[in-house]
Motif scaffolding. Structure first.
Motif, PDB file in Angstrom:
ATOM      1  N   GLU A 266      15.923   3.007   2.791  1.00  0.00           N
ATOM      2  CA  GLU A 266      17.133   2.364   3.288  1.00  0.00           C
ATOM      3  C   GLU A 266      17.067   0.851   3.123  1.00  0.00           C
ATOM      4  O   GLU A 266      18.053   0.206   2.769  1.00  0.00           O
ATOM      5  N   PHE A 267      15.875   0.289   3.398  1.00  0.00           N
ATOM      6  CA  PHE A 267      15.720  -1.160   3.307  1.00  0.00           C
ATOM      7  C   PHE A 267      15.903  -1.631   1.866  1.00  0.00           C
ATOM      8  O   PHE A 267      16.617  -2.592   1.599  1.00  0.00           O
ATOM      9  N   MET A 268      15.261  -0.945   0.929  1.00  0.00           N
ATOM     10  CA  MET A 268      15.344  -1.353  -0.469  1.00  0.00           C
ATOM     11  C   MET A 268      16.762  -1.193  -1.014  1.00  0.00           C
ATOM     12  O   MET A 268      17.220  -2.014  -1.805  1.00  0.00           O
ATOM     13  N   GLU A 269      17.469  -0.161  -0.591  1.00  0.00           N
ATOM     14  CA  GLU A 269      18.855   0.014  -1.032  1.00  0.00           C
ATOM     15  C   GLU A 269      19.717  -1.154  -0.562  1.00  0.00           C
ATOM     16  O   GLU A 269      20.548  -1.680  -1.315  1.00  0.00           O
ATOM     17  N   GLU A 270      19.529  -1.567   0.692  1.00  0.00           N
ATOM     18  CA  GLU A 270      20.294  -2.689   1.226  1.00  0.00           C
ATOM     19  C   GLU A 270      19.898  -3.993   0.548  1.00  0.00           C
ATOM     20  O   GLU A 270      20.753  -4.839   0.222  1.00  0.00           O
ATOM     21  N   LEU A 271      18.586  -4.180   0.305  1.00  0.00           N
ATOM     22  CA  LEU A 271      18.115  -5.402  -0.356  1.00  0.00           C
ATOM     23  C   LEU A 271      18.694  -5.516  -1.766  1.00  0.00           C
ATOM     24  O   LEU A 271      19.119  -6.602  -2.181  1.00  0.00           O
ATOM     25  N   GLU A 272      18.743  -4.413  -2.484  1.00  0.00           N
ATOM     26  CA  GLU A 272      19.294  -4.422  -3.840  1.00  0.00           C
ATOM     27  C   GLU A 272      20.776  -4.775  -3.842  1.00  0.00           C
ATOM     28  O   GLU A 272      21.282  -5.362  -4.799  1.00  0.00           O
ATOM     29  N   ARG A 273      21.478  -4.434  -2.764  1.00  0.00           N
ATOM     30  CA  ARG A 273      22.903  -4.775  -2.667  1.00  0.00           C
ATOM     31  C   ARG A 273      23.086  -6.273  -2.410  1.00  0.00           C
ATOM     32  O   ARG A 273      24.116  -6.839  -2.764  1.00  0.00           O
ATOM     33  N   GLU A 274      22.106  -6.905  -1.784  1.00  0.00           N
ATOM     34  CA  GLU A 274      22.282  -8.285  -1.344  1.00  0.00           C
ATOM     35  C   GLU A 274      21.686  -9.327  -2.287  1.00  0.00           C
ATOM     36  O   GLU A 274      22.029 -10.506  -2.193  1.00  0.00           O
ATOM     37  N   VAL A 275      20.777  -8.919  -3.150  1.00  0.00           N
ATOM     38  CA  VAL A 275      20.201  -9.880  -4.083  1.00  0.00           C
ATOM     39  C   VAL A 275      20.817  -9.673  -5.461  1.00  0.00           C
ATOM     40  O   VAL A 275      21.381  -8.624  -5.755  1.00  0.00           O
ATOM     41  N   ASN A 276      20.714 -10.691  -6.291  1.00  0.00           N
ATOM     42  CA  ASN A 276      21.190 -10.561  -7.672  1.00  0.00           C
ATOM     43  C   ASN A 276      20.233 -11.300  -8.596  1.00  0.00           C
ATOM     44  O   ASN A 276      19.418 -12.121  -8.167  1.00  0.00           O
ATOM     45  N   ASP A 277      20.347 -11.016  -9.883  1.00  0.00           N
ATOM     46  CA  ASP A 277      19.417 -11.576 -10.863  1.00  0.00           C
ATOM     47  C   ASP A 277      19.512 -13.088 -10.965  1.00  0.00           C
ATOM     48  O   ASP A 277      18.583 -13.739 -11.454  1.00  0.00           O
ATOM     49  N   GLY A 278      20.639 -13.647 -10.523  1.00  0.00           N
ATOM     50  CA  GLY A 278      20.787 -15.098 -10.599  1.00  0.00           C
ATOM     51  C   GLY A 278      19.998 -15.841  -9.534  1.00  0.00           C
ATOM     52  O   GLY A 278      19.840 -17.072  -9.608  1.00  0.00           O
ATOM     53  N   MET A 279      19.516 -15.145  -8.525  1.00  0.00           N
ATOM     54  CA  MET A 279      18.730 -15.768  -7.458  1.00  0.00           C
ATOM     55  C   MET A 279      17.293 -16.001  -7.906  1.00  0.00           C
ATOM     56  O   MET A 279      16.732 -15.204  -8.665  1.00  0.00           O
ATOM     57  N   THR A 280      16.697 -17.075  -7.427  1.00  0.00           N
ATOM     58  CA  THR A 280      15.272 -17.270  -7.642  1.00  0.00           C
ATOM     59  C   THR A 280      14.496 -16.312  -6.742  1.00  0.00           C
ATOM     60  O   THR A 280      15.049 -15.740  -5.787  1.00  0.00           O
ATOM     61  N   GLY A 281      13.223 -16.151  -7.028  1.00  0.00           N
ATOM     62  CA  GLY A 281      12.386 -15.301  -6.178  1.00  0.00           C
ATOM     63  C   GLY A 281      12.344 -15.820  -4.757  1.00  0.00           C
ATOM     64  O   GLY A 281      12.343 -15.035  -3.802  1.00  0.00           O
ATOM     65  N   LEU A 282      12.316 -17.155  -4.606  1.00  0.00           N
ATOM     66  CA  LEU A 282      12.286 -17.736  -3.258  1.00  0.00           C
ATOM     67  C   LEU A 282      13.575 -17.428  -2.510  1.00  0.00           C
ATOM     68  O   LEU A 282      13.547 -17.107  -1.318  1.00  0.00           O
ATOM     69  N   GLU A 283      14.708 -17.499  -3.193  1.00  0.00           N
ATOM     70  CA  GLU A 283      15.985 -17.153  -2.562  1.00  0.00           C
ATOM     71  C   GLU A 283      16.002 -15.680  -2.167  1.00  0.00           C
ATOM     72  O   GLU A 283      16.491 -15.319  -1.091  1.00  0.00           O
ATOM     73  N   GLN A 284      15.465 -14.825  -3.014  1.00  0.00           N
ATOM     74  CA  GLN A 284      15.392 -13.409  -2.683  1.00  0.00           C
ATOM     75  C   GLN A 284      14.455 -13.174  -1.499  1.00  0.00           C
ATOM     76  O   GLN A 284      14.705 -12.301  -0.667  1.00  0.00           O
ATOM     77  N   PHE A 285      13.392 -13.949  -1.413  1.00  0.00           N
ATOM     78  CA  PHE A 285      12.480 -13.871  -0.272  1.00  0.00           C
ATOM     79  C   PHE A 285      13.229 -14.188   1.020  1.00  0.00           C
ATOM     80  O   PHE A 285      13.066 -13.499   2.038  1.00  0.00           O
ATOM     81  N   GLY A 286      14.076 -15.225   0.981  1.00  0.00           N
ATOM     82  CA  GLY A 286      14.862 -15.582   2.162  1.00  0.00           C
ATOM     83  C   GLY A 286      15.832 -14.484   2.557  1.00  0.00           C
ATOM     84  O   GLY A 286      15.972 -14.157   3.745  1.00  0.00           O
ATOM     85  N   VAL A 287      16.497 -13.888   1.568  1.00  0.00           N
ATOM     86  CA  VAL A 287      17.409 -12.766   1.831  1.00  0.00           C
ATOM     87  C   VAL A 287      16.643 -11.601   2.445  1.00  0.00           C
ATOM     88  O   VAL A 287      17.110 -10.950   3.391  1.00  0.00           O
ATOM     89  N   CYS A 288      15.461 -11.340   1.906  1.00  0.00           N
ATOM     90  CA  CYS A 288      14.629 -10.242   2.392  1.00  0.00           C
ATOM     91  C   CYS A 288      14.241 -10.457   3.853  1.00  0.00           C
ATOM     92  O   CYS A 288      14.348  -9.547   4.684  1.00  0.00           O
ATOM     93  N   MET A 289      13.817 -11.666   4.193  1.00  0.00           N
ATOM     94  CA  MET A 289      13.445 -11.956   5.569  1.00  0.00           C
ATOM     95  C   MET A 289      14.648 -11.839   6.493  1.00  0.00           C
ATOM     96  O   MET A 289      14.537 -11.330   7.615  1.00  0.00           O
ATOM     97  N   ASP A 290      15.798 -12.312   6.039  1.00  0.00           N
ATOM     98  CA  ASP A 290      17.016 -12.190   6.855  1.00  0.00           C
ATOM     99  C   ASP A 290      17.357 -10.725   7.114  1.00  0.00           C
ATOM    100  O   ASP A 290      17.840 -10.368   8.197  1.00  0.00           O
ATOM    101  N   LEU A 291      17.104  -9.890   6.118  1.00  0.00           N
ATOM    102  CA  LEU A 291      17.387  -8.463   6.275  1.00  0.00           C
ATOM    103  C   LEU A 291      16.461  -7.840   7.315  1.00  0.00           C
ATOM    104  O   LEU A 291      16.897  -7.017   8.127  1.00  0.00           O
ATOM    105  N   TYR A 292      15.189  -8.227   7.313  1.00  0.00           N
ATOM    106  CA  TYR A 292      14.273  -7.752   8.357  1.00  0.00           C
ATOM    107  C   TYR A 292      14.785  -8.162   9.734  1.00  0.00           C
ATOM    108  O   TYR A 292      14.769  -7.375  10.679  1.00  0.00           O
ATOM    109  N   ILE A 293      15.219  -9.403   9.841  1.00  0.00           N
ATOM    110  CA  ILE A 293      15.700  -9.910  11.126  1.00  0.00           C
ATOM    111  C   ILE A 293      16.907  -9.103  11.602  1.00  0.00           C
ATOM    112  O   ILE A 293      16.986  -8.701  12.767  1.00  0.00           O
ATOM    113  N   ARG A 294      17.850  -8.846  10.700  1.00  0.00           N
ATOM    114  CA  ARG A 294      19.019  -8.057  11.074  1.00  0.00           C
ATOM    115  C   ARG A 294      18.622  -6.635  11.460  1.00  0.00           C
ATOM    116  O   ARG A 294      19.148  -6.087  12.432  1.00  0.00           O
ATOM    117  N   TYR A 295      17.723  -6.052  10.688  1.00  0.00           N
ATOM    118  CA  TYR A 295      17.315  -4.669  10.940  1.00  0.00           C
ATOM    119  C   TYR A 295      16.674  -4.538  12.317  1.00  0.00           C
ATOM    120  O   TYR A 295      17.006  -3.636  13.088  1.00  0.00           O
TER     121      TYR A 295
END
Length: 207
Positions: A71-100
Motif C-alpha cells: 500500500e505504501f509503495m503504491e501511494e508513493l508511486e502516485r506522489e513522486v515523478n521522474d522529474g523529482m530529484t532523489g532528495l525531493e522524493q525522500f521528502g515526499v516519502c517521509m511526508d507519506l510516513y507522517i501522514r500514514y
C-alpha cells in the motif's frame, strides 16, 4: 469445500482477526482464547493450525509488513515523478510516513511492540531476532533506501553522506529510542518524524 480449503480459510480468518486485535490492543494483551472467540473456533483448533502463539505472531507480522509495503509503495508511486530529484522524493516519502502514522498511530505502536517482543523473546520463547529484523528491513524502511539511492545517484545529496546512517536514524524513530525522548517524555511521535525529516534534509542536501 475440501478439508484442506477449509483449513486454509480458517487459518486466514485467524490471522486477520489476530492482526486486528494485535494492532488495536497489543500483542501481549491479546490471548489465544480471545482470538478463538472472535473467529468462533476452539483454542485447540488454533493451536493445531499454528502450534503456539509465537508462530501466529510471526505469521501476522509477515502479512502486516506485506500489506504495509504494498500500500505504501503504491501511494508513493502516485506522489513522486521522474522529474523529482532523489532528495525531493525522500521528502515526499517521509511526508507519506507522517501522514500514514498520523492516520494510523496504532500501527506504529504495534511495530514498536514487535521490536520489544523480538528483543526480549517474550512470546513463548519462540521468536527469532534474525528473522524478525530481516522481515522488517525488507518491508517498512525500504522506500527510504530507494529514494536515498536515487539521491546518491543523481547528486542531490552530498557525496560524503552515508545513506545507511540516514536509514538508521529513521529506524530509531520506530523503536522510540530517539534522543528527543530523553528531554521530553511528552513529545509527540509525529513531531519527531517531522523534526527528523527537516534535520536530515538540511544536513544531507548537496550544496
Amino acid at each position: 469445500m475440501t478439508q484442506r480449503e477449509e483449513r486454509e480459510e480458517n487459518m486466514q480468518r485467524v490471522v486477520w482477526t489476530a492482526q486486528a486485535l494485535f494492532i488495536k490492543q497489543g500483542v501481549t494483551a491479546t490471548t489465544i482464547s480471545q482470538i478463538a472467540r472472535e473467529v468462533r473456533l476452539s483454542e485447540m483448533s488454533i493451536y493445531r493450525y499454528f502450534q503456539n502463539k509465537g508462530n501466529l505472531v510471526e505469521r501476522v507480522w509477515r502479512e502486516s509488513l506485506t500489506i504495509f509495503f504494498k500500500e505504501f509503495m503504491e501511494e508513493l508511486e502516485r506522489e513522486v515523478n521522474d522529474g523529482m530529484t532523489g532528495l525531493e522524493q525522500f521528502g515526499v516519502c517521509m511526508d507519506l510516513y507522517i501522514r500514514y502514522y498520523t492516520q494510523f498511530p496504532e500501527f506504529l505502536n504495534y511495530t514498536r511492540e514487535m521490536f520489544v517482543i523480538s528483543n526480549q523473546n517474550m512470546v513463548d520463547g519462540h521468536y527469532s531476532n534474525e528473522k524478525f529484523w530481516s522481515e522488517f528491513y525488507a518491508g517498512i524502511p525500504q522506500p527510504i533506501l530507494v529514494t536515498l539511492r536515487k539521491a546518491q545517484k543523481d547528486g542531490s545529496i552530498r557525496k560524503d553522506v552515508n545513506i545507511y546512517e540516514v536509514y538508521q536514524l529513521f529506524h530509531n524513530i520506530y523503536t522510540g529510542t530517539t534522543i528527543y525522548s530523553m528531554f521530553d517524555q511528552g513529545v509527540d511521535d509525529m513531531d519527531i518524524f517531522r523534526f527528523t525529516k527537516d534535520l536530515l534534509i538540511s544536513y544531507i542536501k548537496a550544496d
